[in-house]
Design a protein around this motif. Structure first.
Motif, PDB file in Angstrom:
ATOM      1  N   TYR A 276      -7.093  -2.129   8.676  1.00  0.00           N
ATOM      2  CA  TYR A 276      -6.434  -1.446   7.554  1.00  0.00           C
ATOM      3  C   TYR A 276      -7.319  -1.474   6.308  1.00  0.00           C
ATOM      4  O   TYR A 276      -7.327  -0.516   5.509  1.00  0.00           O
ATOM      5  CB  TYR A 276      -5.034  -2.007   7.304  1.00  0.00           C
TER       6      TYR A 276
ATOM      7  N   ILE B  51      -4.075  -6.268  -5.457  1.00  0.00           N
ATOM      8  CA  ILE B  51      -2.828  -5.573  -5.798  1.00  0.00           C
ATOM      9  C   ILE B  51      -1.783  -6.583  -6.254  1.00  0.00           C
ATOM     10  O   ILE B  51      -1.104  -6.373  -7.268  1.00  0.00           O
ATOM     11  CB  ILE B  51      -2.309  -4.752  -4.592  1.00  0.00           C
TER      12      ILE B  51
ATOM     13  N   PHE C 111      -0.819   3.871  -3.144  1.00  0.00           N
ATOM     14  CA  PHE C 111      -2.124   4.091  -2.521  1.00  0.00           C
ATOM     15  C   PHE C 111      -2.057   5.078  -1.355  1.00  0.00           C
ATOM     16  O   PHE C 111      -2.793   6.075  -1.328  1.00  0.00           O
ATOM     17  CB  PHE C 111      -2.723   2.763  -2.041  1.00  0.00           C
ATOM     18  N   ILE C 112      -1.197   4.824  -0.384  1.00  0.00           N
ATOM     19  CA  ILE C 112      -1.134   5.707   0.789  1.00  0.00           C
ATOM     20  C   ILE C 112      -0.723   7.129   0.403  1.00  0.00           C
ATOM     21  O   ILE C 112      -1.345   8.095   0.875  1.00  0.00           O
ATOM     22  CB  ILE C 112      -0.214   5.109   1.874  1.00  0.00           C
TER      23      ILE C 112
ATOM     24  N   PHE D  62      -7.327  -1.351  -7.940  1.00  0.00           N
ATOM     25  CA  PHE D  62      -6.364  -2.054  -7.079  1.00  0.00           C
ATOM     26  C   PHE D  62      -5.360  -2.843  -7.918  1.00  0.00           C
ATOM     27  O   PHE D  62      -4.169  -2.856  -7.615  1.00  0.00           O
ATOM     28  CB  PHE D  62      -7.096  -2.976  -6.104  1.00  0.00           C
TER      29      PHE D  62
ATOM     30  N   MET E 254      -8.609   1.814   4.321  1.00  0.00           N
ATOM     31  CA  MET E 254      -8.406   2.027   2.889  1.00  0.00           C
ATOM     32  C   MET E 254      -9.688   2.528   2.220  1.00  0.00           C
ATOM     33  O   MET E 254      -9.659   3.502   1.450  1.00  0.00           O
ATOM     34  CB  MET E 254      -7.954   0.719   2.217  1.00  0.00           C
TER      35      MET E 254
ATOM     36  N   GLN F  96       0.810  -1.218   0.000  1.00  0.00           N
ATOM     37  CA  GLN F  96       0.000   0.000   0.000  1.00  0.00           C
ATOM     38  C   GLN F  96       0.846   1.271   0.000  1.00  0.00           C
ATOM     39  O   GLN F  96       0.355   2.366  -0.282  1.00  0.00           O
ATOM     40  CB  GLN F  96      -0.932   0.029   1.222  1.00  0.00           C
ATOM     41  N   GLU F  97       2.137   1.133   0.336  1.00  0.00           N
ATOM     42  CA  GLU F  97       2.978   2.309   0.554  1.00  0.00           C
ATOM     43  C   GLU F  97       3.542   2.908  -0.733  1.00  0.00           C
ATOM     44  O   GLU F  97       4.069   4.023  -0.715  1.00  0.00           O
ATOM     45  CB  GLU F  97       4.121   1.955   1.518  1.00  0.00           C
TER      46      GLU F  97
END
Length: 283
Positions: free
Chosen positions: A56, A119, A26-27, A76, A60, A22-23
């Motif tokens: 989490y 993902i 997305f984040i 995703f 999201m 996610q880093e």
């Protein structure tokens, strides 16, 4: 004669990728840092006594809706293209497959991760896996994520080892996974399994595979303290740097494990043949 089969099971985040998935995109798209996102997920988990994985996933969806960001399956999947893999990962699977094939062995690769299946399915390496087990969402009639469909935390990860061993790969298949099956009837006996992971969330899987005759490998980036503790506590068999390149310690270790599994398998067949000869000669 059917080829001997070996299953290699992988965690994903920081086992195949350099960061939590996610880093990468997305984040940052939420205008949050990774620290802020995971801290908020932890806060939600504590406040509502919620599983950390559910927390989490909830976060999201909540934050994406706030920002008007698409939360469809395709969105995703597209995030998978931005995932940065560890050195050597892209060529790893073909190298290991060819090495095993020369030994008369078929390799099956699986991911068992607490990350998002959608993902991981969007990454360049998704095609190499027989199954990718991870968290996933249900999507409403408009195609937007609205509810967790599957969560995978550090204890539920172990169910997939049982499924892979028995060949009950579909999540709806409860009958086979809960039925008795001898080792010689299994799709992949535990002794023919290798688990590769990097963190404490992998410990139940590592210990399970190790205790049932397979091999577990703990990866580390720079500091070996954590994995050394796992070795000292007899939770894993080996510890290697998180480097999949040709000639790396990890490649050498996995190839040697394959060699040993092949020899063990051949000796078992030889023993069975000799025992049969003895029985036949007595008749």
């Amino acid at each position: 004669m059917e080829k001997m089969k070996i299953a290699i099971l992988y965690d994903f985040d920081k086992t195949l990728s350099t960061l939590d998935q996610q880093e990468y995109t997305f984040i940052p798209s939420l205008d949050l840092t990774a620290k802020e996102f995971w801290s908020e997920a932890d806060r939600i988990s504590k406040e509502y006594s919620m599983d950390r994985i559910l927390a989490y996933m909830f976060l999201m969806i909540r934050e994406a809706r706030k920002k008007g960001i698409e939360i469809t399956r395709q969105a995703f999947n597209d995030l998978g293209r931005d995932v940065i893999l560890l050195p050597g990962v892209k060529s790893w699977f073909s190298r290991i497959n060819h090495y095993a094939l020369d030994k008369g062995v078929e390799i099956e690769h699986y991911i068992i991760s607490s990350g998002l299946k959608e993902i991981m399915e969007g990454t360049d390496i998704a095609k190499y896996f027989k199954r990718i087990y991870g968290c996933c969402f249900h999507y409403n009639t408009n195609g937007n994520a609205d509810w967790p469909c599957q969560i995978v935390n550090y204890t539920t990860k172990t169910q997939f080892i049982f499924r892979i061993s028995k060949g009950a790969l579909d999540l709806y298949d409860d009958a086979v996974v809960n039925s008795y099956m001898s080792q010689d009837q299994r799709s992949v006996p535990y002794k023919n399994m290798i688990y590769i992971g990097d963190g404490l969330t992998d410990v139940p899987c590592m210990k399970l595979v190790k205790d049932r005759g397979g091999e577990s490998v703990a990866l580390y980036a720079n500091d070996k303290t954590r994995v050394q503790q796992l070795l000292d506590e007899n939770r894993v068999n080996f510890a290697c740097r998180a480097d999949y390149r040709k000639g790396s310690s990890l490649e050498t270790t996995i190839m040697k494990i394959i060699d040993r599994m092949v020899i063990t398998h051949e000796l078992a067949l030889l023993q069975q043949s000799q025992e049969k000869e003895v029985v036949d000669s007595d008749e």
